[in-house]
Design a protein around this motif. Structure first.
Motif, PDB file in Angstrom:
ATOM      1  N   CYS A 135      62.047  24.580   6.639  1.00 57.94           N
ATOM      2  CA  CYS A 135      63.037  23.879   7.008  1.00 57.94           C
ATOM      3  C   CYS A 135      64.278  23.756   6.248  1.00 57.94           C
ATOM      4  O   CYS A 135      63.901  23.735   5.071  1.00 57.94           O
ATOM      5  CB  CYS A 135      62.484  22.606   7.411  1.00 57.94           C
ATOM      6  SG  CYS A 135      63.657  21.519   8.475  1.00 57.94           S
ATOM      7  N   GLY A 136      65.348  24.084   6.539  1.00 62.10           N
ATOM      8  CA  GLY A 136      66.660  24.101   5.876  1.00 62.10           C
ATOM      9  C   GLY A 136      67.667  24.550   6.640  1.00 62.10           C
ATOM     10  O   GLY A 136      67.679  24.668   7.850  1.00 62.10           O
ATOM     11  N   PRO A 137      68.878  24.806   5.990  1.00 56.86           N
ATOM     12  CA  PRO A 137      70.032  25.278   6.537  1.00 56.86           C
ATOM     13  C   PRO A 137      69.593  26.655   7.477  1.00 56.86           C
ATOM     14  O   PRO A 137      68.598  27.577   7.247  1.00 56.86           O
ATOM     15  CB  PRO A 137      70.938  25.636   5.497  1.00 56.86           C
ATOM     16  CG  PRO A 137      70.614  24.782   4.333  1.00 56.86           C
ATOM     17  CD  PRO A 137      69.048  24.718   4.357  1.00 56.86           C
ATOM     18  N   PRO A 138      70.136  27.008   8.475  1.00 59.97           N
ATOM     19  CA  PRO A 138      69.728  27.926   9.452  1.00 59.97           C
ATOM     20  C   PRO A 138      69.690  29.270   8.761  1.00 59.97           C
ATOM     21  O   PRO A 138      68.856  29.967   9.112  1.00 59.97           O
ATOM     22  CB  PRO A 138      71.009  27.940  10.580  1.00 59.97           C
ATOM     23  CG  PRO A 138      71.254  26.403  10.741  1.00 59.97           C
ATOM     24  CD  PRO A 138      71.194  25.934   9.335  1.00 59.97           C
ATOM     25  N   SER A 139      70.854  29.619   7.978  1.00 61.77           N
ATOM     26  CA  SER A 139      70.803  30.933   7.179  1.00 61.77           C
ATOM     27  C   SER A 139      69.569  30.981   6.127  1.00 61.77           C
ATOM     28  O   SER A 139      69.035  32.077   6.393  1.00 61.77           O
ATOM     29  CB  SER A 139      72.072  31.133   6.607  1.00 61.77           C
ATOM     30  OG  SER A 139      72.220  30.107   5.336  1.00 61.77           O
ATOM     31  N   VAL A 141      66.619  29.552   6.638  1.00 70.32           N
ATOM     32  CA  VAL A 141      65.272  29.759   7.567  1.00 70.32           C
ATOM     33  C   VAL A 141      65.320  31.314   7.969  1.00 70.32           C
ATOM     34  O   VAL A 141      64.369  31.571   8.128  1.00 70.32           O
ATOM     35  CB  VAL A 141      65.380  28.704   8.782  1.00 70.32           C
ATOM     36  CG1 VAL A 141      64.298  28.797   9.637  1.00 70.32           C
ATOM     37  CG2 VAL A 141      65.294  27.181   8.124  1.00 70.32           C
ATOM     38  N   ASP A 142      66.278  31.720   8.453  1.00 68.35           N
ATOM     39  CA  ASP A 142      66.405  32.963   9.046  1.00 68.35           C
ATOM     40  C   ASP A 142      66.177  33.934   7.816  1.00 68.35           C
ATOM     41  O   ASP A 142      65.181  34.951   8.121  1.00 68.35           O
ATOM     42  CB  ASP A 142      67.996  33.363   9.786  1.00 68.35           C
ATOM     43  CG  ASP A 142      68.160  32.738  11.000  1.00 68.35           C
ATOM     44  OD1 ASP A 142      67.112  32.283  11.654  1.00 68.35           O
ATOM     45  OD2 ASP A 142      69.138  32.462  11.217  1.00 68.35           O
ATOM     46  N   VAL A 159      55.988  28.447  10.324  1.00 69.94           N
ATOM     47  CA  VAL A 159      56.467  27.298  11.090  1.00 69.94           C
ATOM     48  C   VAL A 159      57.538  26.531  10.894  1.00 69.94           C
ATOM     49  O   VAL A 159      57.899  26.508   9.682  1.00 69.94           O
ATOM     50  CB  VAL A 159      55.241  26.157  11.010  1.00 69.94           C
ATOM     51  CG1 VAL A 159      55.505  24.760  11.799  1.00 69.94           C
ATOM     52  CG2 VAL A 159      53.818  26.663  11.068  1.00 69.94           C
ATOM     53  N   PHE A 160      58.423  26.525  11.718  1.00 67.26           N
ATOM     54  CA  PHE A 160      59.846  26.172  11.554  1.00 67.26           C
ATOM     55  C   PHE A 160      60.442  25.606  13.007  1.00 67.26           C
ATOM     56  O   PHE A 160      59.784  25.454  13.862  1.00 67.26           O
ATOM     57  CB  PHE A 160      60.803  27.449  11.327  1.00 67.26           C
ATOM     58  CG  PHE A 160      60.690  28.519  12.392  1.00 67.26           C
ATOM     59  CD1 PHE A 160      61.861  28.462  13.299  1.00 67.26           C
ATOM     60  CD2 PHE A 160      59.763  29.424  12.207  1.00 67.26           C
ATOM     61  CE1 PHE A 160      61.703  29.504  14.179  1.00 67.26           C
ATOM     62  CE2 PHE A 160      59.726  30.325  13.424  1.00 67.26           C
ATOM     63  CZ  PHE A 160      60.825  30.439  14.222  1.00 67.26           C
TER      64      PHE A 160
END
Length: 162
Positions: A135-139, A141-142, A159-160
């Motif tokens: 879990c964190g900023p979208p970039s 996580v991706d 898991v996110f």
């Protein structure tokens, strides 16, 4: 818990806290709806948080501690600067050496320096069959989803928030 960012330090940060400080006044009503994109515990594993991404993990880790089930879990918590790390005392008390904090924009003797990425994970994780909670900023996580898959993690074990 609300994490706020100094406007002069992060002028482009467009999180909820910016609106709370700018658009909400004393005696205003705030309506919260059901949570979305929640992260559920699926077994002992590695929690990887970026900044405020630690938020959903706090409740999970506290519950695991209460139930005596923290052992075997690990926490990697990345922030830009030392002042951004919150609940550090509680996290280290709960997790001990199983918690690692990194800073990406500041070097400090009490923290590791650098991004949590594929190389970083490869040097610290031996078992990719366990659950990974991200879990964190979208970039971030991706990038981590891709890195974990490349390192052998099963898609179902990552898991996110969705």
């Amino acid at each position: 818990m609300v994490k706020s960012y100094p406007t002069q330090q992060f002028p482009s940060h467009e999180g909820v806290t910016k609106h709370l400080g700018r658009d909400i006044e004393v005696n205003d009503r705030v309506i919260f709806s059901d949570p979305w994109g929640t992260i559920e515990f699926k077994g002992t594993g590695v929690f990887i948080a970026g900044g405020a991404g630690i938020t959903p993990f706090i409740a999970i880790l506290r519950k695991l501690e209460q139930d005596g089930q923290l052992e075997g879990n690990r926490l990697f918590f990345s922030n830009k600067a030392r002042e951004d790390v919150f609940l550090q005392g509680e996290l280290f008390r709960m997790m001990g050496r199983a918690a690692v904090c990194t800073l990406t924009q500041e070097k400090h003797r009490d923290y590791e320096h650098g991004r949590i990425d594929k190389d970083w994970l490869q040097s610290r994780v031996d078992d990719y069959s366990q659950p990974f909670y991200v879990c964190g900023p979208p970039s971030m996580v991706d990038d981590l989803k891709s890195a974990l898959k490349d390192l052998g993690a099963e898609v179902n074990s990552i898991v996110f928030e969705e």
